[in-house]
Design an enzyme around this catalytic site. Sequence first.
Site, PDB file in Angstrom:
ATOM      1  N   ASN A 116      -6.147   5.791  -2.149  1.00  0.00           N
ATOM      2  CA  ASN A 116      -6.857   4.615  -1.197  1.00  0.00           C
ATOM      3  C   ASN A 116      -8.447   4.883  -1.259  1.00  0.00           C
ATOM      4  O   ASN A 116      -9.001   3.900  -1.193  1.00  0.00           O
ATOM      5  CB  ASN A 116      -6.480   5.261   0.174  1.00  0.00           C
ATOM      6  N   GLN A 168      -7.456  -0.963   6.741  1.00  0.00           N
ATOM      7  CA  GLN A 168      -7.128  -0.991   5.446  1.00  0.00           C
ATOM      8  C   GLN A 168      -8.548  -1.264   4.513  1.00  0.00           C
ATOM      9  O   GLN A 168      -8.567  -0.891   3.347  1.00  0.00           O
ATOM     10  CB  GLN A 168      -5.908  -2.163   5.194  1.00  0.00           C
ATOM     11  N   ASP A 207      -0.960   9.047  -0.676  1.00  0.00           N
ATOM     12  CA  ASP A 207      -2.025   9.703   0.389  1.00  0.00           C
ATOM     13  C   ASP A 207      -2.422   8.446   1.236  1.00  0.00           C
ATOM     14  O   ASP A 207      -2.773   7.675   0.424  1.00  0.00           O
ATOM     15  CB  ASP A 207      -2.977  10.450  -0.161  1.00  0.00           C
ATOM     16  N   GLU A 233       2.883   7.827   2.719  1.00  0.00           N
ATOM     17  CA  GLU A 233       2.614   8.358   3.953  1.00  0.00           C
ATOM     18  C   GLU A 233       1.862   7.322   4.913  1.00  0.00           C
ATOM     19  O   GLU A 233       0.920   6.783   4.485  1.00  0.00           O
ATOM     20  CB  GLU A 233       1.694   9.342   3.635  1.00  0.00           C
TER      21      GLU A 233
END
Length: 474
Positions: A116, A168, A207, A233
């Site tokens: 991410n 996000q 992750d 996750e």
Amino acid sequence: MMRIVAAGAALALAALSLTACAPGAAAGRSDVGVQLFQMPWTALADECESTLGPAGYGWVLTSPPQESIAGEEWWVSYQPVSYRLESRLGTRDEFADMVKRCDAAGVDIIADAVINHMSGQSEPGTGFAGSAYEHDRYPGLYEPADFHDCGLTGDNDIRDYRDREQVQNCELVNLADLDTAAPHVRDTIVAYLNDLLSLGVAGFRIDAAKHIAATDVEAIVAELPDDAIIMSEVIRGSGEPVLPEEYLAAGSVFEFTYARDLGIQFVAGAFTEPDLSTERPQHVPSDQAIVFVDNHDTERGESQITYRDGDTYAMANVLMLADDYGTPVVYSGYAYTDRDMGAPTTASGTIEPVTCAEGARGPQDFADGERTCVHAWDAVAPMVKFRIAVGDAARMPGVTVADAYGFEREGKGAVAVNQGTDEVALTLSTSMPDGIYCDVLVADCAATFAVKDGAVTFTMAPGQSAAIHVDARG
Ligand code: LM2
Ligand code: CA
């Protein structure tokens, strides 16, 4: 057993065609995983051979293998600066060798994929393996244009978890947020994941998946081989718009509700019988759920039970491993009093290669930095073979006596735990054959229970768990 909620049906079907290989068990192996938090590669390879393989564990979740910022804290692992496999946990060669040795021991490797974001550093720096970086510039990988600039919160940090766009596209604790919709970013991440697969890893924990649009996770996963295992996750948060269910199209998800429900039962001192006739509320379908008692984040945060709770922690693990819901992962880290403290290091700054072959086989007062070895505890490890023995046998209705609770896995095994302060005798009816069975949670079959005329009585001291199964006759 497929248990698909109506809303999830379309997603679950999509999952079959995409990838979504469940962690599943090879013949003679269990589906049980263990998260070996911050265990370096050479030690992990030894652990596969000495402990995990023989116990029947099916897979290990590693800490992130890529280069990170330099530093002493454990969480430097979550600040990538390059995708070179050089970190305090070991070198690329050590990682590759570990995957091979674990595979030979029957244990799959699931790597923690931090995709991410990159580092959370505001100042330029040099990573553990020498890579130069800036907050939004990672030479040879990413330029500033490859990162989100959410422009929603002043400093670009996520403030409001009820706002999907912030969650996000803004930064999670200042971690430079990759634009995972951009082709170059996707290609770069896919190349990293494929590199790990080429070394033999079976799949990935994604992750911070909640912070990546589910469509981006799906697009990345679609570029990987079909049999790559994906565990996203996605922490279920009340009132939050981003739901774990959105990520089922890419594979399995960690179901945080399971840990919460389990924890409550120990805090309340009373067991709740799950309604086995219907779907569990707030749970993804069983075959796409990864369940756990705690993990490296929740033991430092929301978890009601951790290694510090000793026998209670063992009981929680026993109930999870005896259950018929989800794919369980046992958490095994190190003791700490300071939440930031990294695992002990050697003079050269790499993590000390400590294994559990000679380590703790039960709860105790651990010194700071000492590995807890929960996966090797006498009252936890044998539940892996319990799980192999019971297979998909039905979970029968439970029985509560005082502060004890137990249930049968139809005809194959039975389990009970006593969280009270008095000895309890708990009788379960069972269709297991009459006979004498080892209490597998006592080493070397030093204690036994008899099944007679369709019943077994577990007499348990305070804090004791007991388990019998058809593959361990006395
Ligand atoms: C995760 N899952 O979604 C990991 O499981 C969790 O362990 C990570 O947080 C997080 N998400 C990002 O991957 C950990 C740790 C944080 C730490 C971050 C980044 O719990 O405390 O943040 O890793 O290393 C630290 C500082 C924080 C600072 C940040 C950036 O604690 O204060 O924020 O680094 O420098 C300014
Ligand atoms: Ca993001």
